[in-house]
Design an enzyme around this catalytic site. Structure first.
Site, PDB file in Angstrom:
ATOM      1  N   HIS A 558      -1.933   2.456  -7.318  1.00  0.00           N
ATOM      2  CA  HIS A 558      -2.509   3.709  -7.233  1.00  0.00           C
ATOM      3  C   HIS A 558      -3.971   3.680  -6.498  1.00  0.00           C
ATOM      4  O   HIS A 558      -4.363   4.219  -5.498  1.00  0.00           O
ATOM      5  CB  HIS A 558      -2.718   4.302  -8.626  1.00  0.00           C
ATOM      6  CG  HIS A 558      -3.349   5.696  -8.643  1.00  0.00           C
ATOM      7  ND1 HIS A 558      -2.584   6.877  -9.099  1.00  0.00           N
ATOM      8  CD2 HIS A 558      -4.468   6.147  -8.684  1.00  0.00           C
ATOM      9  CE1 HIS A 558      -3.380   7.824  -8.992  1.00  0.00           C
ATOM     10  NE2 HIS A 558      -4.628   7.509  -8.685  1.00  0.00           N
ATOM     11  N   GLU A 559      -4.703   2.794  -7.101  1.00  0.00           N
ATOM     12  CA  GLU A 559      -6.118   2.607  -6.632  1.00  0.00           C
ATOM     13  C   GLU A 559      -5.971   2.125  -5.127  1.00  0.00           C
ATOM     14  O   GLU A 559      -7.085   2.714  -4.279  1.00  0.00           O
ATOM     15  CB  GLU A 559      -6.836   1.800  -7.490  1.00  0.00           C
ATOM     16  CG  GLU A 559      -7.242   2.193  -8.941  1.00  0.00           C
ATOM     17  CD  GLU A 559      -7.742   3.632  -8.996  1.00  0.00           C
ATOM     18  OE1 GLU A 559      -8.502   4.189  -8.218  1.00  0.00           O
ATOM     19  OE2 GLU A 559      -7.517   4.363 -10.121  1.00  0.00           O
ATOM     20  N   HIS A 562      -5.978   4.985  -2.635  1.00  0.00           N
ATOM     21  CA  HIS A 562      -7.234   5.541  -2.441  1.00  0.00           C
ATOM     22  C   HIS A 562      -8.100   4.958  -1.332  1.00  0.00           C
ATOM     23  O   HIS A 562      -8.706   5.299  -0.453  1.00  0.00           O
ATOM     24  CB  HIS A 562      -8.149   5.872  -3.862  1.00  0.00           C
ATOM     25  CG  HIS A 562      -7.675   6.859  -4.538  1.00  0.00           C
ATOM     26  ND1 HIS A 562      -7.374   8.245  -4.327  1.00  0.00           N
ATOM     27  CD2 HIS A 562      -7.547   6.869  -5.965  1.00  0.00           C
ATOM     28  CE1 HIS A 562      -7.378   8.824  -5.265  1.00  0.00           C
ATOM     29  NE2 HIS A 562      -7.136   8.113  -6.383  1.00  0.00           N
ATOM     30  N   HIS A 565      -7.017   5.214   2.278  1.00  0.00           N
ATOM     31  CA  HIS A 565      -7.479   6.669   2.551  1.00  0.00           C
ATOM     32  C   HIS A 565      -8.765   6.534   2.996  1.00  0.00           C
ATOM     33  O   HIS A 565      -9.152   7.070   4.112  1.00  0.00           O
ATOM     34  CB  HIS A 565      -7.408   7.570   1.444  1.00  0.00           C
ATOM     35  CG  HIS A 565      -7.184   9.179   1.911  1.00  0.00           C
ATOM     36  ND1 HIS A 565      -7.065  10.007   1.117  1.00  0.00           N
ATOM     37  CD2 HIS A 565      -7.449   9.709   3.141  1.00  0.00           C
ATOM     38  CE1 HIS A 565      -7.146  11.273   1.655  1.00  0.00           C
ATOM     39  NE2 HIS A 565      -7.176  10.900   3.026  1.00  0.00           N
TER      40      HIS A 565
END
Length: 775
Positions: A558-559, A562, A565
């Protein structure tokens, strides 16, 4: 003016938001995956860099210490070698910010300068942001109290300047001139225009066009909301009075460890057992006490509030509503949603109603199954009502598990898998490098270069993943430095008498700002290199490598969504770089990364020697029968958030508990329990007021993107490149609806109207019921 927080995680409810914060490698030929014989997918072999991740991250470091002889400062800033440096850099930055502000204010005197206003506003934002974001990271991670206190002081001083700029009438007037000039507007790139409109909208939200008295009231109300919010958050975790459980209600506990001990304690004392909400004993009773009364008492105790706690929440909600009315908005939700994908409360309602309609049959089916279990257990007439305290007993939450058997996954092994995945999708991999003495704040911290096969090192990730005293809890992605084009800054135009009065402070600030700049092959100009920090609290191994639980693997994926991105969203303006995008869009890349863990091909990347994998999809290996109940509960919370931030918050006699009960009566599937008031523990009401729907919304979009774009070929470079080009590379510099519409080839979504919101609501259940259950 408001900006995206540097820390991108839903639980970061205490974080302020700001707008005015605000090396080349050898070129490689692009890699391509191919499909071999039927059912097998060719996989790129693990490279030396990939395998080095395992050896570096899985080597024991428990006795490692930072060198006392630092040769550089934090994040390779040569001047940040001592806590006092933060104060000096902050002072120099404030002086430079004052000078740049004056330059922008004088722009109305020069047409040439008017063309530079948007760029200079973004520079001003980045100038302050770069120091604030560094201080925010230090506040939450540094083990030395002197550093933390220095970071706090610098942070508060810079934030005060931010607040002044947020309501600066002069800056607003200059921007109004710029946006009213057709020639200047025409000269702006789409990214520059979007940046300008972000500033404009945030100014408008700050009561900038109201008389001085109303602006003062706006500032006072904003400060009051922050104060009330902090107190509210403290109360969300405050201890609740214990439930008193008679010894007779502890008979037959299914837990044979703690349960037996509690039974013996009750038999010995012959007194009611005091069970505190949130304790291990409370959790055990909710899962294993056959006596319904014991569970009922614990549930009520766990969801109780004092009148003062309820009054505190309602004051925060009414103050927000007053703030919105002051700037001419009907409600706080209308004010908060104006710059989100949802646009307005009506559209959020369409999304949530659609989501409820599609989710309700599945949740009812799951509750019917629980009712049958309860009937069998208690020998009642058919289909007894499932109460709130029955959920965990008849369907105990289970920790998430991998969809197929896997060997023990060490931290290094998971990073290797991520690096291999990024190489397949984007032609990007992770390369560990040894930090220079003084570059990191703790010996646990590792440094990763993010390497593009054509452009070399495109960014840096610092990983601080083990729990320790004084470190922030939870997992989070901190943006410490954003992408921004810098060669066209025209710093010479900032010259001012003030800069000549404080040469040393100015020099420190300029040297701080100059770190991490360089060219990007294939792009004109010079850019800031993005730098992010990954903070987690994984258990530190006492010996050997850290072995991750499956939920920790999910967290890491999940992290890192980020992080990618931030790395790929290399925009010219920092206000739209990487994760600086709307709240209801920012979680899409991170949630999508979790979906890759449902692919055999992706899971095979955890094996260093794997070169092929079955392309057969993974079935519903362990579908949680109660997942749909939990999803529906999340929808109810999102609906409650909308009610609390509607015009109702200013109605005479507004009662948050009555609103909660009414919502359950009208749309709930499990009856409301009289005497309970869970809303005082709903901490996201502060940090994500009127936007709690965002996580569900991004889950729905991510589910559809996975299903329609990636699921059939999750390692396809062509597909990964399309996602990179249609979504990631824009950061927040393009309308998210246009990005999603292009990626899914669904032009009907581009307008982002109420029907588009309803459509996304219908996706949720269509995709999620087929996914393995996760708690």
């Amino acid at each position: 003016m408001i900006a995206r927080p540097a820390r991108d995680v839903l639980s970061s409810a205490t974080k302020k938001q700001f707008r005015f914060r605000g090396c080349l490698a050898a070129r490689h030929e692009p890699y391509h995956t191919s499909t071999s014989r039927a059912g097998q997918v060719a996989i790129l072999p693990a490279t030396t860099d990939d395998k080095t991740l395992v050896s570096v991250f899985d080597s024991p470091r428990s006795n490692a210490k930072l060198s006392a002889f630092a040769t550089t400062g934090l994040f390779n800033h040569s001047t940040v070698t001592h806590p006092r440096a933060l104060n000096s850099i902050a002072q120099g930055t404030l002086i430079r910010a004052h000078v740049l502000t004056n330059r922008i204010l004088r722009a109305k005197e020069s047409r040439e300068e008017l063309f530079k206003v948007v760029k200079n506003l973004d520079r001003l934002s980045d100038m302050l942001c770069s120091v604030i974001d560094l201080c925010e990271l230090v506040r939450n991670s540094h083990p030395d109290r002197a550093w933390v206190e220095a970071a706090n002081d610098a942070y508060e001083g810079l934030c005060q300047t931010m607040n002044e700029l947020n309501t600066h009438v002069g800056l607003y007037d200059v921007l109004k001139i710029v946006l009213s000039d057709p020639e200047i507007v025409k000269s702006l790139s789409p990214e520059a225009y979007r940046t300008a409109m972000i500033f404009w909208n945030d100014f408008e939200k700050s009561a900038i066009n109201l008389p001085a008295k109303e602006r003062e009231e706006f500032v006072a109300l904003s400060s009051e909301i922050i104060s009330l919010g902090r107190m509210f958050l403290e109360e969300t975790t405050a201890a609740r009075p214990p439930a008193k459980i008679p010894p007779s209600d502890l008979a037959g506990l299914k837990d044979k460890g703690m349960g037996v001990r509690l039974q013996l304690q009750a038999q010995f004392t012959q007194r009611d057992l005091h069970v505190y909400p949130g304790s291990l004993q409370a959790q055990m009773i909710m899962r294993s006490a056959p006596a319904e009364e014991a569970r009922r008492r614990v549930y009520i105790a766990s969801h109780s509030s004092t009148p003062e706690q309820i009054e505190l929440l309602e004051r925060m909600l009414s103050t927000r509503a007053r703030l919105a009315r002051l700037v001419g908005r009907e409600s706080f939700a209308a004010m908060a949603l104006d710059d989100k994908m949802a646009k307005n409360p009506t559209n959020v309602a369409r999304f949530l109603d659609s989501l409820m309609d599609r989710s309700r049959p599945y949740a009812r089916r799951a509750l019917r199954n629980l009712s049958m279990r309860k009937q069998e257990h208690l020998h009642t007439p058919p289909f007894p009502t499932i109460q709130a305290w029955d959920r965990d007993y008849y369907c105990p939450p289970e920790p998430p598990a991998p969809p197929i058997p896997l060997p023990r996954l060490t931290f290094g092994t998971v990073l290797m898998g991520l690096s291999r995945l990024f190489r397949h999708l984007y032609g990007i991999h992770l390369r560990p490098v040894k930090p220079i003495a003084g570059e990191v704040w703790h010996s646990d911290v590792h440094k990763l270069e993010v390497v593009d096969e054509e452009r070399g090192v495109i960014g840096l990730i610092y990983a601080d993943v083990f729990a320790r005293r004084g470190k922030a809890s939870g997992a989070a992605h901190y943006t410490v430095r954003c992408s921004r084009r810098t060669d066209d800054d025209d710093v010479q135009g900032d010259n001012d008498e003030l800069t000549r009065m404080y040469p040393d402070l100015i020099k420190q600030s300029e040297e701080f700002e100059a770190v991490g700049r360089g060219p990007i092959p294939g792009l004109p100009g010079t850019y800031q290199q993005p730098l992010v920090v990954l903070l987690c609290e994984f258990a530190r191994p006492s010996l050997g490598a850290a072995v991750l639980e499956w939920h920790e693997v999910m967290t890491l994926f999940h992290e890192m969504g980020h992080a990618m991105h931030s790395m790929i969203g290399r925009t010219e303006y920092q206000n739209v770089s990487g994760t600086r995008c709307p709240t209801d869009f920012v979680e899409l890349p991170s949630i999508l990364m979790e979906h890759f863990l449902n692919s055999r091909q992706v899971l095979s990347l955890f094996h260093a020697d794997s070169t092929s994998s079955s392309s057969q999809p993974i079935g519903n290996h362990d579908e949680d029968p109660c997942h749909s109940i939990d999803t529906y509960a999340q929808i109810m919370l999102a609906a409650l958030d909308q009610i609390y931030h509607s015009p109702a918050a200013l109605q005479p006699g507004f009662d948050s508990t009555r609103k909660l009960a009414r919502l359950h009566d009208e749309k709930g599937l499990i009856p409301y329990v009289p005497g309970t008031s869970f809303q005082t523990q709903f901490g996201h009401l502060f940090g994500y007021g009127a936007t709690y729907y965002s996580y569900l919304f991004d889950r729905a979009i991510a589910s559809r993107v996975w299903k329609d774009v990636f699921s059939s070929s999750p390692l396809s470079r062509e597909t990964g490149e399309r996602y990179k080009q249609e979504v990631l590379r824009y950061g927040g510099g393009k309308d998210p609806w246009e990005m999603v519409s292009a990626l899914l080839k669904a032009p009907e979504l581009a307008s982002g109207d109420a029907e588009a919101m309803a459509t996304v609501g219908r996706w949720k259940i269509e995709d999620e019921v087929g996914l393995p259950g996760r708690h």
